[in-house]
Design a protein around this motif. Structure first.
Motif, PDB file in Angstrom:
ATOM      1  N   ALA A 102       0.820  -1.204   0.000  1.00  0.00           N
ATOM      2  CA  ALA A 102       0.000   0.000   0.000  1.00  0.00           C
ATOM      3  C   ALA A 102       0.856   1.257   0.000  1.00  0.00           C
ATOM      4  CB  ALA A 102      -0.934  -0.013   1.211  1.00  0.00           C
ATOM      5  N   GLU A 103       1.940   1.250   0.779  1.00  0.00           N
ATOM      6  CA  GLU A 103       2.822   2.413   0.811  1.00  0.00           C
ATOM      7  C   GLU A 103       3.523   2.608  -0.529  1.00  0.00           C
ATOM      8  OE1 GLU A 103       3.978   2.553   5.580  1.00  0.00           O
ATOM      9  OE2 GLU A 103       5.509   2.003   4.104  1.00  0.00           O
ATOM     10  N   ALA A 104       3.902   1.513  -1.183  1.00  0.00           N
ATOM     11  CA  ALA A 104       4.558   1.614  -2.494  1.00  0.00           C
ATOM     12  C   ALA A 104       3.612   2.182  -3.537  1.00  0.00           C
ATOM     13  CB  ALA A 104       5.069   0.238  -2.928  1.00  0.00           C
ATOM     14  N   ALA A 105       2.366   1.736  -3.520  1.00  0.00           N
ATOM     15  CA  ALA A 105       1.386   2.252  -4.478  1.00  0.00           C
ATOM     16  C   ALA A 105       1.153   3.743  -4.268  1.00  0.00           C
ATOM     17  CB  ALA A 105       0.075   1.476  -4.350  1.00  0.00           C
ATOM     18  N   ALA A 106       1.065   4.160  -3.016  1.00  0.00           N
ATOM     19  CA  ALA A 106       0.872   5.581  -2.719  1.00  0.00           C
ATOM     20  C   ALA A 106       2.088   6.394  -3.143  1.00  0.00           C
ATOM     21  CB  ALA A 106       0.596   5.760  -1.228  1.00  0.00           C
ATOM     22  N   LEU A 107       3.275   5.838  -2.955  1.00  0.00           N
ATOM     23  CA  LEU A 107       4.497   6.528  -3.358  1.00  0.00           C
ATOM     24  C   LEU A 107       4.558   6.707  -4.871  1.00  0.00           C
ATOM     25  CD1 LEU A 107       7.296   7.714  -2.817  1.00  0.00           C
ATOM     26  CD2 LEU A 107       8.201   5.372  -2.785  1.00  0.00           C
ATOM     27  N   ALA A 108       4.211   5.665  -5.600  1.00  0.00           N
ATOM     28  CA  ALA A 108       4.218   5.754  -7.064  1.00  0.00           C
ATOM     29  C   ALA A 108       3.215   6.782  -7.563  1.00  0.00           C
ATOM     30  CB  ALA A 108       3.913   4.381  -7.665  1.00  0.00           C
ATOM     31  N   GLU A 109       2.115   6.935  -6.847  1.00  0.00           N
ATOM     32  CA  GLU A 109       1.098   7.915  -7.223  1.00  0.00           C
ATOM     33  C   GLU A 109       1.578   9.337  -6.945  1.00  0.00           C
ATOM     34  OE1 GLU A 109      -2.562   9.130  -8.791  1.00  0.00           O
ATOM     35  OE2 GLU A 109      -1.685   7.121  -8.713  1.00  0.00           O
ATOM     36  N   ARG A 110       2.254   9.524  -5.806  1.00  0.00           N
ATOM     37  CA  ARG A 110       2.733  10.852  -5.429  1.00  0.00           C
ATOM     38  C   ARG A 110       3.942  11.278  -6.259  1.00  0.00           C
ATOM     39  NH1 ARG A 110       2.688   8.675  -0.293  1.00  0.00           N
ATOM     40  NH2 ARG A 110       4.987   8.773  -0.208  1.00  0.00           N
ATOM     41  N   GLU A 111       4.831  10.340  -6.542  1.00  0.00           N
ATOM     42  CA  GLU A 111       6.089  10.641  -7.215  1.00  0.00           C
ATOM     43  C   GLU A 111       6.270   9.707  -8.413  1.00  0.00           C
ATOM     44  OE1 GLU A 111       8.089  13.018  -6.685  1.00  0.00           O
ATOM     45  OE2 GLU A 111       7.638  13.753  -4.672  1.00  0.00           O
ATOM     46  N   PRO A 112       5.665  10.038  -9.553  1.00  0.00           N
ATOM     47  CA  PRO A 112       5.748   9.144 -10.711  1.00  0.00           C
ATOM     48  C   PRO A 112       7.175   8.804 -11.117  1.00  0.00           C
ATOM     49  CG  PRO A 112       4.089  10.835 -11.065  1.00  0.00           C
ATOM     50  CD  PRO A 112       4.804  11.201  -9.804  1.00  0.00           C
ATOM     51  N   MET A 113       8.124   9.718 -10.896  1.00  0.00           N
ATOM     52  CA  MET A 113       9.502   9.433 -11.300  1.00  0.00           C
ATOM     53  C   MET A 113      10.112   8.297 -10.484  1.00  0.00           C
ATOM     54  SD  MET A 113      11.866  12.462  -9.685  1.00  0.00           S
ATOM     55  CE  MET A 113      12.165  12.587  -7.931  1.00  0.00           C
ATOM     56  N   LEU A 114       9.513   7.987  -9.317  1.00  0.00           N
ATOM     57  CA  LEU A 114      10.017   6.900  -8.488  1.00  0.00           C
ATOM     58  C   LEU A 114       9.349   5.562  -8.788  1.00  0.00           C
ATOM     59  CD1 LEU A 114      10.407   8.619  -4.996  1.00  0.00           C
ATOM     60  CD2 LEU A 114      12.140   8.227  -6.747  1.00  0.00           C
ATOM     61  N   CYS A 128      12.599   6.837  10.301  1.00  0.00           N
ATOM     62  CA  CYS A 128      11.972   5.888   9.372  1.00  0.00           C
ATOM     63  C   CYS A 128      10.473   6.153   9.260  1.00  0.00           C
ATOM     64  CB  CYS A 128      12.209   4.464   9.846  1.00  0.00           C
ATOM     65  SG  CYS A 128      11.443   3.224   8.776  1.00  0.00           S
ATOM     66  N   PRO A 129       9.966   6.451   8.054  1.00  0.00           N
ATOM     67  CA  PRO A 129       8.536   6.730   7.902  1.00  0.00           C
ATOM     68  C   PRO A 129       7.665   5.490   7.818  1.00  0.00           C
ATOM     69  CG  PRO A 129       9.635   6.994   5.796  1.00  0.00           C
ATOM     70  CD  PRO A 129      10.715   6.713   6.802  1.00  0.00           C
ATOM     71  N   GLY A 130       8.249   4.325   7.553  1.00  0.00           N
ATOM     72  CA  GLY A 130       7.445   3.124   7.451  1.00  0.00           C
ATOM     73  C   GLY A 130       8.197   1.988   6.802  1.00  0.00           C
ATOM     74  N   PRO A 131       7.598   0.800   6.743  1.00  0.00           N
ATOM     75  CA  PRO A 131       8.296  -0.399   6.270  1.00  0.00           C
ATOM     76  C   PRO A 131       8.666  -0.380   4.793  1.00  0.00           C
ATOM     77  CG  PRO A 131       5.998  -0.906   6.734  1.00  0.00           C
ATOM     78  CD  PRO A 131       6.240   0.462   7.267  1.00  0.00           C
ATOM     79  N   CYS A 132       7.913   0.321   3.958  1.00  0.00           N
ATOM     80  CA  CYS A 132       8.276   0.400   2.541  1.00  0.00           C
ATOM     81  C   CYS A 132       9.631   1.089   2.381  1.00  0.00           C
ATOM     82  CB  CYS A 132       7.201   1.137   1.753  1.00  0.00           C
ATOM     83  SG  CYS A 132       7.483   1.176  -0.032  1.00  0.00           S
ATOM     84  N   HIS A 133       9.865   2.124   3.139  1.00  0.00           N
ATOM     85  CA  HIS A 133      11.156   2.823   3.118  1.00  0.00           C
ATOM     86  C   HIS A 133      12.287   1.874   3.512  1.00  0.00           C
ATOM     87  CE1 HIS A 133      14.178   5.910   3.829  1.00  0.00           C
ATOM     88  NE2 HIS A 133      14.300   5.504   5.083  1.00  0.00           N
ATOM     89  N   VAL A 134      12.038   1.040   4.515  1.00  0.00           N
ATOM     90  CA  VAL A 134      13.057   0.079   4.944  1.00  0.00           C
ATOM     91  C   VAL A 134      13.430  -0.848   3.793  1.00  0.00           C
ATOM     92  CG1 VAL A 134      13.594  -1.778   6.564  1.00  0.00           C
ATOM     93  CG2 VAL A 134      12.208   0.171   7.317  1.00  0.00           C
ATOM     94  N   LEU A 135      12.424  -1.432   3.155  1.00  0.00           N
ATOM     95  CA  LEU A 135      12.672  -2.390   2.079  1.00  0.00           C
ATOM     96  C   LEU A 135      13.356  -1.755   0.880  1.00  0.00           C
ATOM     97  CD1 LEU A 135      12.290  -5.204   0.796  1.00  0.00           C
ATOM     98  CD2 LEU A 135      10.028  -4.435   0.031  1.00  0.00           C
ATOM     99  N   LEU A 136      12.926  -0.578   0.482  1.00  0.00           N
ATOM    100  CA  LEU A 136      13.401   0.018  -0.763  1.00  0.00           C
ATOM    101  C   LEU A 136      14.712   0.781  -0.617  1.00  0.00           C
ATOM    102  CD1 LEU A 136      10.096   1.436  -2.280  1.00  0.00           C
ATOM    103  CD2 LEU A 136      11.277  -0.678  -2.910  1.00  0.00           C
ATOM    104  N   ASN A 137      14.964   1.360   0.542  1.00  0.00           N
ATOM    105  CA  ASN A 137      16.027   2.360   0.629  1.00  0.00           C
ATOM    106  C   ASN A 137      17.162   2.079   1.605  1.00  0.00           C
ATOM    107  OD1 ASN A 137      14.677   4.116  -1.208  1.00  0.00           O
ATOM    108  ND2 ASN A 137      13.336   4.790   0.450  1.00  0.00           N
ATOM    109  N   LEU A 138      16.952   1.256   2.600  1.00  0.00           N
ATOM    110  CA  LEU A 138      17.945   1.152   3.672  1.00  0.00           C
ATOM    111  C   LEU A 138      18.931   0.024   3.402  1.00  0.00           C
ATOM    112  CD1 LEU A 138      15.888   1.950   6.880  1.00  0.00           C
ATOM    113  CD2 LEU A 138      17.025   3.472   5.255  1.00  0.00           C
ATOM    114  N   LYS A 139      20.164   0.406   3.098  1.00  0.00           N
ATOM    115  CA  LYS A 139      21.142  -0.596   2.668  1.00  0.00           C
ATOM    116  C   LYS A 139      21.594  -1.516   3.797  1.00  0.00           C
ATOM    117  CE  LYS A 139      25.351   2.221   3.064  1.00  0.00           C
ATOM    118  NZ  LYS A 139      26.549   2.660   2.327  1.00  0.00           N
TER     119      LYS A 139
END
Length: 276
Positions: free
Chosen positions: A32-44, A109-120
């Motif tokens: 759900a967080e990924a879908a919302a992110l794609a909607e807010r920031e199409p370049m991502l 950390c704003p949420g679990p989607c950020h953890v999966l996608l961004n945190l090395k």
């Protein structure tokens, strides 16, 4: 792994609780967080595409990691197939606990989607989990390859034979080194540039055993085959050359005891850098 919690309630998103388990609620939150992110920031959208097109938590994890690890003549599809064919229920439960650890311990950390996608640090730890499964299955060359790719991609070097529990946070991740015979139990937090190493060219069991609830500060070096006791704290920049008792803070070069904790303190969860 000694001291592992079974069925421990954990936070999987801010304000959302659930039980750690295979295909648990955290993956629906991530989707759900990924879908919302794609909607807010199409370049991502290309960044979140591996999550948006995935049908399961394992597919999300494998596709995100494969995208980061591909190179050196190995493509994303091959890596994804390797990881999805290697995973088991225990691995996914550990991954969910790791996500929960970051969300609850890291105020940025704003949420679990950020953890999966961004945190090395998280991504490096999950790559280790797949490499460790390969190592356990006797596929040492494949395990070493994944570990090598992770070292290049994330600047985190974890030997695939090391034993690491769940609910572990590698905060920032850069420069972390964990040796072959090291043990890291559940619910541990490790900051950047930490080394769990040996003391020379010894063979056999030669690396630290970090017990549950420990926090290791940035730049600390723990060298040798001894225990860092449960719910202890190693201050940033310290060099630890001898055992650390349970519920103790050590600091300095070489590290010495500066404080004994109360029984209610869990440094790995509190993430306080104060040693007084």
């Amino acid at each position: 792994m000694q001291g592992k919690l079974q069925g421990k309630p954990t936070v999987v998103a801010r304000g959302t609780t659930g039980l750690v388990g295979t295909e648990g609620p955290v993956w629906a939150v991530i989707g759900a967080e990924a879908a919302a992110l794609a909607e807010r920031e199409p370049m991502l959208r290309p960044l979140v595409q591996p999550v948006l097109v995935s049908a399961s938590g394992l597919q999300m994890l494998a596709r995100v990691l494969a995208a980061r690890l591909s190179g050196g003549g190995v493509d994303r599809t091959t890596l994804e197939q390797l990881m999805t064919g290697t995973a088991d229920d225990e691995l996914l439960r550990a991954t969910e606990a790791d996500i929960a650890a970051v969300v609850t311990r890291d105020p940025a950390c704003p949420g679990p989607c950020h953890v999966l996608l961004n945190l090395k640090g998280f991504q490096a730890l999950q790559t280790y989990r797949f490499a460790h499964r390969l190592w356990q299955d006797g596929r040492q060359e494949g395990a070493r390859f994944l570990a090598s790719q992770a070292a290049v991609a994330f600047d985190v070097d974890i030997h695939p034979a090391a034993r690491i529990g769940s609910g572990v946070m590698l905060d920032h991740g850069s420069g972390i080194v964990i040796g072959e015979t090291a043990v890291v139990e559940d619910d541990v937090s490790i900051l950047q540039d930490v080394t769990l190493g040996g003391t020379g060219r010894d063979v056999g069991d030669r690396h630290p055993k970090v017990r549950r609830g420990v926090m290791i500060g940035a730049g600390a070096k723990i060298l040798g085959n001894f225990e860092v006791g449960a719910c202890s704290k190693v201050a940033a920049g310290s060099v630890v050359l001898k055992p650390v008792e349970d519920r103790t803070t050590v600091a300095g070069v070489p590290a010495t005891v500066v404080r004994v904790h109360g029984r209610a303190e869990v440094p790995a969860e509190e993430m306080s850098q104060d040693i007084s």
